[in-house]
Design a protein around this motif. Structure first.
Motif, short mmCIF file in Angstrom:
data_model
loop_
_atom_site.label_atom_id
_atom_site.label_comp_id
_atom_site.label_asym_id
_atom_site.label_seq_id
_atom_site.Cartn_x
_atom_site.Cartn_y
_atom_site.Cartn_z
N LEU A 146 0.82 -1.20 0.00
CA LEU A 146 0.00 0.00 0.00
C LEU A 146 0.87 1.26 0.00
O LEU A 146 0.62 2.20 -0.76
N ALA A 147 1.89 1.28 0.83
CA ALA A 147 2.79 2.44 0.87
C ALA A 147 3.48 2.62 -0.47
O ALA A 147 3.61 3.75 -0.97
N GLY A 148 3.92 1.54 -1.09
CA GLY A 148 4.58 1.63 -2.39
C GLY A 148 3.66 2.19 -3.46
O GLY A 148 4.05 3.03 -4.27
N ALA A 149 2.41 1.74 -3.46
CA ALA A 149 1.44 2.25 -4.44
C ALA A 149 1.17 3.73 -4.21
O ALA A 149 1.08 4.51 -5.17
N MET A 150 1.07 4.15 -2.96
CA MET A 150 0.81 5.54 -2.66
C MET A 150 2.00 6.42 -3.02
O MET A 150 1.83 7.54 -3.52
N VAL A 151 3.22 5.93 -2.79
CA VAL A 151 4.41 6.68 -3.17
C VAL A 151 4.46 6.84 -4.69
O VAL A 151 4.74 7.92 -5.21
N ALA A 152 4.17 5.76 -5.42
CA ALA A 152 4.16 5.82 -6.88
C ALA A 152 3.12 6.83 -7.37
O ALA A 152 3.38 7.60 -8.29
N LEU A 153 1.96 6.83 -6.74
CA LEU A 153 0.91 7.79 -7.11
C LEU A 153 1.38 9.21 -6.85
O LEU A 153 1.21 10.09 -7.69
N ALA A 154 1.97 9.45 -5.70
CA ALA A 154 2.42 10.80 -5.35
C ALA A 154 3.54 11.28 -6.27
O ALA A 154 3.65 12.47 -6.55
N GLU A 155 4.37 10.36 -6.75
CA GLU A 155 5.48 10.73 -7.62
C GLU A 155 5.06 10.90 -9.07
O GLU A 155 5.81 11.46 -9.86
N THR A 156 3.88 10.42 -9.44
CA THR A 156 3.43 10.49 -10.83
C THR A 156 3.10 11.93 -11.20
O THR A 156 2.28 12.58 -10.57
N LYS A 157 3.76 12.41 -12.24
CA LYS A 157 3.52 13.77 -12.73
C LYS A 157 2.68 13.77 -13.99
O LYS A 157 2.26 14.82 -14.45
N ASP A 158 2.42 12.60 -14.57
CA ASP A 158 1.65 12.50 -15.81
C ASP A 158 0.20 12.87 -15.54
O ASP A 158 -0.54 12.14 -14.86
N ALA A 159 -0.22 14.02 -16.06
CA ALA A 159 -1.57 14.53 -15.81
C ALA A 159 -2.62 13.58 -16.36
O ALA A 159 -3.71 13.45 -15.78
N GLY A 160 -2.34 12.91 -17.46
CA GLY A 160 -3.29 11.97 -18.04
C GLY A 160 -3.58 10.80 -17.12
O GLY A 160 -4.74 10.40 -16.95
N LYS A 161 -2.54 10.24 -16.52
CA LYS A 161 -2.72 9.13 -15.58
C LYS A 161 -3.52 9.58 -14.36
O LYS A 161 -4.43 8.90 -13.91
N ARG A 162 -3.14 10.74 -13.85
CA ARG A 162 -3.81 11.24 -12.64
C ARG A 162 -5.29 11.51 -12.92
O ARG A 162 -6.15 11.21 -12.09
N GLU A 163 -5.58 12.05 -14.09
CA GLU A 163 -6.98 12.32 -14.47
C GLU A 163 -7.75 11.00 -14.61
O GLU A 163 -8.89 10.89 -14.16
N ALA A 164 -7.12 9.99 -15.21
CA ALA A 164 -7.77 8.68 -15.36
C ALA A 164 -8.06 8.07 -13.98
O ALA A 164 -9.13 7.50 -13.76
N TRP A 165 -7.09 8.19 -13.07
CA TRP A 165 -7.30 7.66 -11.71
C TRP A 165 -8.42 8.42 -11.01
O TRP A 165 -9.23 7.82 -10.30
N ALA A 166 -8.48 9.72 -11.20
CA ALA A 166 -9.53 10.53 -10.57
C ALA A 166 -10.90 10.13 -11.10
O ALA A 166 -11.86 10.01 -10.33
N LYS A 167 -11.00 9.91 -12.40
CA LYS A 167 -12.29 9.50 -12.99
C LYS A 167 -12.69 8.13 -12.47
O LYS A 167 -13.86 7.90 -12.16
N ARG A 168 -11.73 7.23 -12.39
CA ARG A 168 -12.03 5.89 -11.87
C ARG A 168 -12.49 5.96 -10.41
O ARG A 168 -13.43 5.27 -10.01
N GLY A 169 -11.85 6.82 -9.62
CA GLY A 169 -12.26 6.98 -8.23
C GLY A 169 -13.65 7.58 -8.11
O GLY A 169 -14.46 7.13 -7.29
N ALA A 170 -13.94 8.58 -8.93
CA ALA A 170 -15.27 9.19 -8.91
C ALA A 170 -16.33 8.17 -9.29
O ALA A 170 -17.39 8.11 -8.67
N ALA A 171 -16.03 7.35 -10.30
CA ALA A 171 -16.99 6.32 -10.72
C ALA A 171 -17.20 5.31 -9.60
O ALA A 171 -18.32 4.85 -9.37
N PHE A 172 -16.14 4.98 -8.87
CA PHE A 172 -16.25 4.05 -7.75
C PHE A 172 -17.21 4.60 -6.70
O PHE A 172 -18.11 3.91 -6.24
#
Length: 108
Positions: free
Chosen positions: A46-72
């Protein structure tokens, strides 16, 4: 004549409110862990996944994750909450007891 303000009482009320908000945040994080089945991950995973998320600068990936979270959250709300209690911006509160965020042990 105006009554003088009781600053000590107001400060205590603000401290109580801050404590309540912090407690609610921890509870909602625990509920989110359970709702997303992230409580089955080890703390290291879990910590590794959260660190990877925090380090991700790709706006496209972050937007896709946000949409997936909103849909959830929208899907979860429709299945588990009556319409007046729905809150698309937060974790449903009827998901059962919260686990402490520090107790995220995995089933490995």
């Amino acid at each position: 004549m105006r009554k003088p303000r009781n600053f000590d009482m107001e400060l205590k009320a603000l401290e109580d409110k801050a404590r309540e908000l912090k407690t609610r945040k921890v509870q909602q994080l625990g509920e989110l862990m359970i709702a997303t089945v992230a409580d089955s991950l080890t703390a290291e995973e879990l910590a590794g996944a959260m660190v990877a998320l925090a380090e991700t600068k790709d706006a496209g990936k972050r937007e896709a994750w946000a949409k997936r979270g909103a849909a959830f959250f929208q899907g979860r709300s429709r299945r588990s909450a009556p319409a007046p209690d729905r809150d698309a911006g937060g974790v449903p509160t009827q998901l059962g007891g919260a686990q402490p965020a520090s107790g995220a042990t995995g089933a490995a």
